[in-house]
Each structure stands twice: as structure tokens, then as C-alpha cells.
Design a protein around this motif. Structure first.
Motif, PDB file in Angstrom:
ATOM      1  N   MET A   1     -25.566 -61.167 108.106  1.00 12.47           N
ATOM      2  CA  MET A   1     -26.517 -61.072 109.211  1.00 12.47           C
ATOM      3  C   MET A   1     -27.718 -61.965 108.934  1.00 12.47           C
ATOM      4  N   ASN A   2     -28.440 -61.697 107.848  1.00 15.80           N
ATOM      5  CA  ASN A   2     -29.615 -62.472 107.502  1.00 15.80           C
ATOM      6  C   ASN A   2     -29.733 -62.506 105.991  1.00 15.80           C
ATOM      7  N   ASN A   3     -29.677 -63.692 105.399  1.00  8.48           N
ATOM      8  CA  ASN A   3     -29.700 -63.809 103.945  1.00  8.48           C
ATOM      9  C   ASN A   3     -31.049 -63.460 103.335  1.00  8.48           C
ATOM     10  N   LEU A   4     -32.106 -63.365 104.135  1.00  7.81           N
ATOM     11  CA  LEU A   4     -33.413 -63.014 103.607  1.00  7.81           C
ATOM     12  C   LEU A   4     -33.515 -61.533 103.265  1.00  7.81           C
ATOM     13  N   LEU A   5     -32.697 -60.716 103.860  1.00  6.99           N
ATOM     14  CA  LEU A   5     -32.743 -59.268 103.661  1.00  6.99           C
ATOM     15  C   LEU A   5     -31.435 -58.785 103.049  1.00  6.99           C
ATOM     16  N   PRO A   6     -31.496 -57.710 102.244  1.00  6.26           N
ATOM     17  CA  PRO A   6     -30.257 -57.146 101.687  1.00  6.26           C
ATOM     18  C   PRO A   6     -29.337 -56.661 102.804  1.00  6.26           C
ATOM     19  N   GLU A   7     -28.057 -56.799 102.600  1.00  3.18           N
ATOM     20  CA  GLU A   7     -27.077 -56.386 103.603  1.00  3.18           C
ATOM     21  C   GLU A   7     -26.859 -54.872 103.562  1.00  3.18           C
ATOM     22  N   LEU A   8     -26.452 -54.335 104.701  1.00  3.73           N
ATOM     23  CA  LEU A   8     -26.020 -52.940 104.779  1.00  3.73           C
ATOM     24  C   LEU A   8     -24.612 -52.848 104.198  1.00  3.73           C
ATOM     25  N   HIS A   9     -24.296 -51.724 103.604  1.00  2.00           N
ATOM     26  CA  HIS A   9     -22.964 -51.488 103.064  1.00  2.00           C
ATOM     27  C   HIS A   9     -22.348 -50.305 103.793  1.00  2.00           C
ATOM     28  N   GLU A  10     -21.410 -50.607 104.700  1.00  4.88           N
ATOM     29  CA  GLU A  10     -20.752 -49.586 105.516  1.00  4.88           C
ATOM     30  C   GLU A  10     -21.774 -48.695 106.213  1.00  4.88           C
ATOM     31  N   GLY A  11     -22.814 -49.324 106.750  1.00  3.42           N
ATOM     32  CA  GLY A  11     -23.836 -48.595 107.500  1.00  3.42           C
ATOM     33  C   GLY A  11     -24.963 -48.036 106.664  1.00  3.42           C
ATOM     34  N   HIS A  12     -24.883 -48.210 105.344  1.00  3.75           N
ATOM     35  CA  HIS A  12     -25.915 -47.662 104.458  1.00  3.75           C
ATOM     36  C   HIS A  12     -26.762 -48.782 103.879  1.00  3.75           C
ATOM     37  N   ALA A  13     -28.069 -48.551 103.828  1.00  4.03           N
ATOM     38  CA  ALA A  13     -29.007 -49.553 103.334  1.00  4.03           C
ATOM     39  C   ALA A  13     -29.341 -49.293 101.869  1.00  4.03           C
ATOM     40  N   PRO A  14     -29.460 -50.367 101.087  1.00  7.25           N
ATOM     41  CA  PRO A  14     -29.937 -50.199  99.714  1.00  7.25           C
ATOM     42  C   PRO A  14     -31.395 -49.746  99.720  1.00  7.25           C
ATOM     43  N   ILE A  15     -31.844 -49.192  98.611  1.00  3.49           N
ATOM     44  CA  ILE A  15     -33.194 -48.628  98.536  1.00  3.49           C
ATOM     45  C   ILE A  15     -34.260 -49.680  98.847  1.00  3.49           C
ATOM     46  N   ALA A  16     -34.033 -50.924  98.440  1.00  4.47           N
ATOM     47  CA  ALA A  16     -35.010 -51.986  98.718  1.00  4.47           C
ATOM     48  C   ALA A  16     -35.203 -52.162 100.223  1.00  4.47           C
ATOM     49  N   LEU A  17     -34.138 -52.056 100.971  1.00  2.00           N
ATOM     50  CA  LEU A  17     -34.223 -52.208 102.425  1.00  2.00           C
ATOM     51  C   LEU A  17     -34.905 -50.996 103.057  1.00  2.00           C
ATOM     52  N   HIS A  18     -34.655 -49.809 102.526  1.00  2.00           N
ATOM     53  CA  HIS A  18     -35.362 -48.616 103.011  1.00  2.00           C
ATOM     54  C   HIS A  18     -36.861 -48.753 102.761  1.00  2.00           C
ATOM     55  N   GLN A  19     -37.231 -49.291 101.600  1.00  2.00           N
ATOM     56  CA  GLN A  19     -38.650 -49.466 101.290  1.00  2.00           C
ATOM     57  C   GLN A  19     -39.287 -50.498 102.217  1.00  2.00           C
ATOM     58  N   LEU A  20     -38.572 -51.576 102.512  1.00  2.00           N
ATOM     59  CA  LEU A  20     -39.082 -52.569 103.467  1.00  2.00           C
ATOM     60  C   LEU A  20     -39.272 -51.955 104.850  1.00  2.00           C
TER      61      LEU A  20
END
Length: 132
Positions: free
Chosen positions: A1-20
Motif C-alpha cells: 500500500m505505502n512503503n512509508l508505513l508498516p503494512e497490515l498483516h491479515e488486518g492487524h497492525a503492528p504496534i508501531a502503526l498503532h502508536q502512529l
């Protein structure tokens, strides 16, 4: 989707993305709409919070209750869900916040954020086609 942000994994976001996402909610809450739309740093890149909200539209994780109030204040009707615990997904919150961003930008007459997002999407699509 966007290389600047971590990708979702099967609809779940990594903790870094939740913090963002959480930090983007806080920046939106502090933004009065008169100045440029807020952006946030991630791994040395300045990313508009609208991009963070857009990126999280596919996240099926449950939104923490501490963040729910920042989102539901944007609604014109009280929040209610079909679930017994009245949970909100991050996807729903991201969609609400994306709409709130567009409304606030339209009210303030600032459309440079949309131009920036289109430019970033074009760059990303060029990268994808070159890499393929």
C-alpha cells in the motif's frame, strides 16, 4: 500500500502503526484547522496524519477505549455498534477520522493536503510499476 508505513498483516497492525495512529489522533485533536494539516515523523520521514488514517482503513483491531473518545467526538450522532461491548474497530475510527480531516480541510479552504497525497500516491504507483 505505502512503503512509508508498516503494512497490515491479515488486518492487524503492528504496534508501531498503532502508536502512529494514536499520535495522529492527538495531533488532529490539537489542530485548529487554520494552519496546515498536521504531519508526524516515522523513521525519518514526515507523513501527513491523513495518510496514517487512510493506511489504517483496513485494520480490524479493536480501538482502545482511551482513543475512542477522540474519535466519537467527531460524530454527529452517538456511537453505537451491534456488538455487546460497543467496540469500535480501528478501521471504523480511521474512516471517521479521514472524513473529519477532509471536512476540516474543506472548511478551512486548505486543499494542499489532498494534492500532497495524490503526489505521494503517484510516486508509489511509479515505484510499484518499476519494481514489477
Amino acid at each position: 500500500m505505502n512503503n512509508l508505513l508498516p503494512e497490515l498483516h491479515e488486518g492487524h497492525a503492528p504496534i508501531a502503526l498503532h502508536q502512529l495512529f494514536r499520535d495522529s489522533l492527538d495531533l488532529y485533536d490539537d489542530w485548529d484547522g487554520a494552519s496546515e494539516a498536521p504531519a508526524i515523523y516515522h523513521e525519518g520521514s514526515l507523513i501527513p496524519i491523513a495518510m496514517v488514517f487512510g493506511h489504517m482503513r483496513g485494520c480490524t483491531d479493536i480501538l482502545p477505549q482511551s482513543q475512542k473518545a477522540l474519535v466519537t467526538v467527531q460524530l454527529t450522532k452517538p456511537w453505537s455498534s451491534e456488538g455487546p461491548t460497543d467496540d469500535m474497530t480501528v478501521s471504523t475510527a480511521a474512516r471517521i477520522m479521514s472524513l473529519a480531516m477532509r471536512k476540516r480541510l474543506a472548511r478551512s479552504g486548505r486543499s494542499e493536503m489532498n494534492a500532497f497525497l495524490r503526489k505521494m500516491e503517484r510516486r508509489q504507483s511509479h515505484r510499484v510499476t518499476r519494481d514489477a
